[in-house]
Design a protein around this motif. Structure first.
Motif, short mmCIF file in Angstrom:
data_model
loop_
_atom_site.label_atom_id
_atom_site.label_comp_id
_atom_site.label_asym_id
_atom_site.label_seq_id
_atom_site.Cartn_x
_atom_site.Cartn_y
_atom_site.Cartn_z
N ALA A 205 -36.06 70.50 -11.76
CA ALA A 205 -35.23 70.83 -12.97
C ALA A 205 -34.52 70.55 -13.85
O ALA A 205 -34.55 70.12 -14.82
CB ALA A 205 -35.42 72.42 -12.24
N GLY A 206 -33.59 69.49 -12.99
CA GLY A 206 -32.17 68.61 -13.62
C GLY A 206 -32.82 68.10 -14.73
O GLY A 206 -32.11 67.65 -16.33
N ALA A 207 -34.28 67.29 -14.38
CA ALA A 207 -34.70 66.34 -15.09
C ALA A 207 -35.56 67.20 -16.50
O ALA A 207 -35.56 66.56 -17.25
CB ALA A 207 -35.74 65.26 -14.47
N ALA A 208 -35.76 68.07 -15.89
CA ALA A 208 -36.63 68.60 -17.68
C ALA A 208 -35.91 69.66 -18.24
O ALA A 208 -35.74 69.34 -19.15
CB ALA A 208 -37.71 69.42 -17.02
N ALA A 209 -34.33 69.75 -17.96
CA ALA A 209 -33.98 70.57 -18.65
C ALA A 209 -32.02 70.33 -18.18
O ALA A 209 -31.22 70.49 -17.81
CB ALA A 209 -33.74 71.57 -18.82
N PRO A 210 -31.25 68.81 -18.67
CA PRO A 210 -30.12 68.56 -17.86
C PRO A 210 -29.67 69.32 -18.57
O PRO A 210 -28.48 68.70 -17.87
CB PRO A 210 -30.11 67.05 -18.62
N ASP A 211 -29.41 69.86 -19.75
CA ASP A 211 -27.88 70.75 -19.72
C ASP A 211 -28.41 72.34 -19.10
O ASP A 211 -27.43 73.34 -19.29
CB ASP A 211 -28.35 71.28 -21.22
N GLY A 212 -29.63 72.44 -18.04
CA GLY A 212 -29.45 73.68 -17.82
C GLY A 212 -30.57 74.97 -18.58
O GLY A 212 -30.72 74.49 -19.73
N VAL A 213 -30.95 76.27 -18.02
CA VAL A 213 -31.74 76.00 -18.36
C VAL A 213 -31.36 78.08 -18.61
O VAL A 213 -30.57 78.39 -18.74
CB VAL A 213 -32.87 76.89 -17.83
N ASP A 214 -31.83 78.26 -19.97
CA ASP A 214 -31.80 79.53 -20.03
C ASP A 214 -31.74 80.65 -19.22
O ASP A 214 -31.03 81.54 -19.18
CB ASP A 214 -31.52 80.02 -21.69
N TRP A 215 -32.72 80.54 -19.69
CA TRP A 215 -33.33 81.95 -18.46
C TRP A 215 -33.91 81.53 -17.26
O TRP A 215 -35.29 80.34 -17.54
CB TRP A 215 -34.53 82.96 -19.26
N LEU A 216 -34.07 82.61 -16.18
CA LEU A 216 -35.10 81.55 -14.66
C LEU A 216 -35.23 82.79 -14.16
O LEU A 216 -34.91 84.37 -14.50
CB LEU A 216 -34.32 81.54 -14.22
N PHE A 217 -36.86 83.53 -14.14
CA PHE A 217 -37.48 84.62 -13.49
C PHE A 217 -38.45 84.54 -12.08
O PHE A 217 -38.91 82.80 -12.08
CB PHE A 217 -39.00 84.98 -14.27
N THR A 218 -37.74 85.27 -11.09
CA THR A 218 -38.17 84.63 -10.12
C THR A 218 -38.41 85.46 -9.20
O THR A 218 -38.73 86.83 -9.08
CB THR A 218 -36.83 84.01 -9.20
N SER A 219 -39.49 85.33 -8.65
CA SER A 219 -40.29 86.01 -7.23
C SER A 219 -40.53 85.72 -5.83
O SER A 219 -40.62 86.43 -4.71
CB SER A 219 -42.11 86.35 -7.73
N ARG A 220 -38.74 84.64 -5.82
CA ARG A 220 -38.73 83.94 -4.84
C ARG A 220 -37.54 83.64 -4.88
O ARG A 220 -36.84 83.17 -4.63
CB ARG A 220 -39.50 82.44 -4.68
N SER A 221 -36.44 84.28 -4.39
CA SER A 221 -35.56 84.46 -4.40
C SER A 221 -34.31 84.19 -2.84
O SER A 221 -33.54 83.65 -3.36
CB SER A 221 -34.31 85.92 -4.61
N ALA A 222 -34.99 84.29 -1.91
CA ALA A 222 -34.24 84.86 -0.47
C ALA A 222 -34.76 82.82 -0.61
O ALA A 222 -35.47 81.88 -0.77
CB ALA A 222 -34.94 84.66 0.28
N GLY A 223 -32.84 82.26 -0.30
CA GLY A 223 -33.20 81.38 -0.06
C GLY A 223 -32.88 80.33 -1.22
O GLY A 223 -32.48 78.75 -1.06
N ASN A 224 -33.10 80.76 -2.25
CA ASN A 224 -33.14 80.02 -3.64
C ASN A 224 -31.59 80.43 -4.61
O ASN A 224 -31.43 79.40 -5.82
CB ASN A 224 -34.00 80.33 -4.26
#
Length: 329
Positions: A205-224
């Motif tokens: 994710a850091g390589a794809a968006a070095p400045d960070g992502v604006d939005w994140l959608f998740t169905s896998r929150s535990a441990g992340n």
């Protein structure tokens, strides 16, 4: 009428987990439609509901997504007519769609896309509504929106729907996670700009968006959560559809990252502005018929019975599904 019911939360490899049963045809209430169900899809919520069932002497009928034909209407129905071909995602407070006939509030129902079969249509309602509400209500994206959205599980049902909606209706770049080659190909085929491996989330994710992502959608929150705090921009937004116990979100505070919950059944649970979902489905149907959106069905089972639905539940429980599985007549 024939239906598929469950009497307790048994493992799906137990033949009694889902059983063929005979029950009374439901009577539509004043604002209800009686629908002859032609096809249903199986979602993770079906699995959660089945596993959590307490022992019961009467069968519990599961199922939410459906496509079918209206057989009868209640006395106060004003938006639909007998004979209409419709699609919808139901209501967790009422008996489900795994039956020959099903009653549903008209405000949750729209005419199905004319260009899709019942099977192809049944794959979409729950996941499209979940994606729509996450994108345009939780994240408040518009046609003018730009930036980066990370979708965890880009090859799943919701991820597949969300990628299509983002690319069709916004200017946002989509980064999706997928670990297997088949999943990567599917996510790219849906329109993802970049696909990364969730097992190397921070690095890729850091390589794809070095400045960070604006939005994140998740169905896998535990441990992340620690990883999400690292890869989301300050004042960014996260929307989650899972409910892991004892979830600690404190790592998000230093960046003032907003956390949103999405449950597409909230409107029907509380009788809140329910007609909005009818409007959403009507808009989505139009986009499908215009060729902008496509079905996410990748597998269908021509066996609307307990055996067919057990097979579909097993496929979803495997965690290796790409797109959606449908059971039809």
């Amino acid at each position: 009428m024939s239906a598929v019911g469950s009497f307790s939360g048994l493992p799906i490899d137990n033949p009694e987990a889902l059983q063929d049963v005979e029950v009374e045809v439901p009577r539509p209430g004043p604002r209800d439609l009686l629908v002859r169900v032609m096809a249903v899809s199986v979602n993770p919520v079906d699995i959660k509901q089945r596993i959590a069932l307490a022992p019961s002497e009467t069968p519990v009928i599961l199922g939410y997504d459906a496509a079918g034909i209206i057989e009868a209407i209640g006395s106060e129905v004003s938006t639909r007519s007998v004979g209409d071909e419709v699609w919808y995602s139901g209501d967790i407070t009422r008996p489900g769609t795994n039956a020959q006939f099903h009653t549903v509030d008209e405000r949750l129902v729209a005419r199905k896309p004319e260009s899709l079969s019942f099977a192809d249509a049944a794959a979409l309602p729950l996941t499209m509504i979940t994606a729509w509400e996450s994108l345009f209500e939780r994240f408040e994206l518009t046609k003018a929106s730009t930036g980066d959205l990370l979708i965890m599980g880009g090859a799943g049902g919701v991820g597949s729907a969300m990628i299509q909606l983002v690319k069709a209706l916004t200017g946002v770049r989509v980064i999706a996670t997928a670990s297997r080659e088949a999943s990567r190909r599917w996510a790219l085929g849906m329109g993802a700009d970049v696909v990364i491996d969730h097992r190397k989330l921070r690095e890729e994710a850091g390589a794809a968006a070095p400045d960070g992502v604006d939005w994140l959608f998740t169905s896998r929150s535990a441990g992340n959560i620690e990883d999400y705090a690292e890869i989301v921009k300050p004042f960014g937004h996260i929307t989650a559809i899972d409910e892991p116990p004892n979830l600690d979100l404190l790592a998000l505070k230093s960046k003032s990252i907003a956390w949103h919950w999405e449950l597409m059944f909230t409107r029907s649970l509380f009788g809140y502005d329910m007609c909005v979902q009818q409007q959403q489905l009507a808009h989505i149907a139009q986009l499908v018929d215009e060729g902008v959106l496509s079905t996410t069905r990748t597998r269908s089972i021509d066996d609307f019975s307990a055996a067919g639905l057990r097979e579909a539940h097993q496929a979803v429980e495997s965690g290796r599904m790409v797109g959606k599985i449908v059971v039809h007549r």
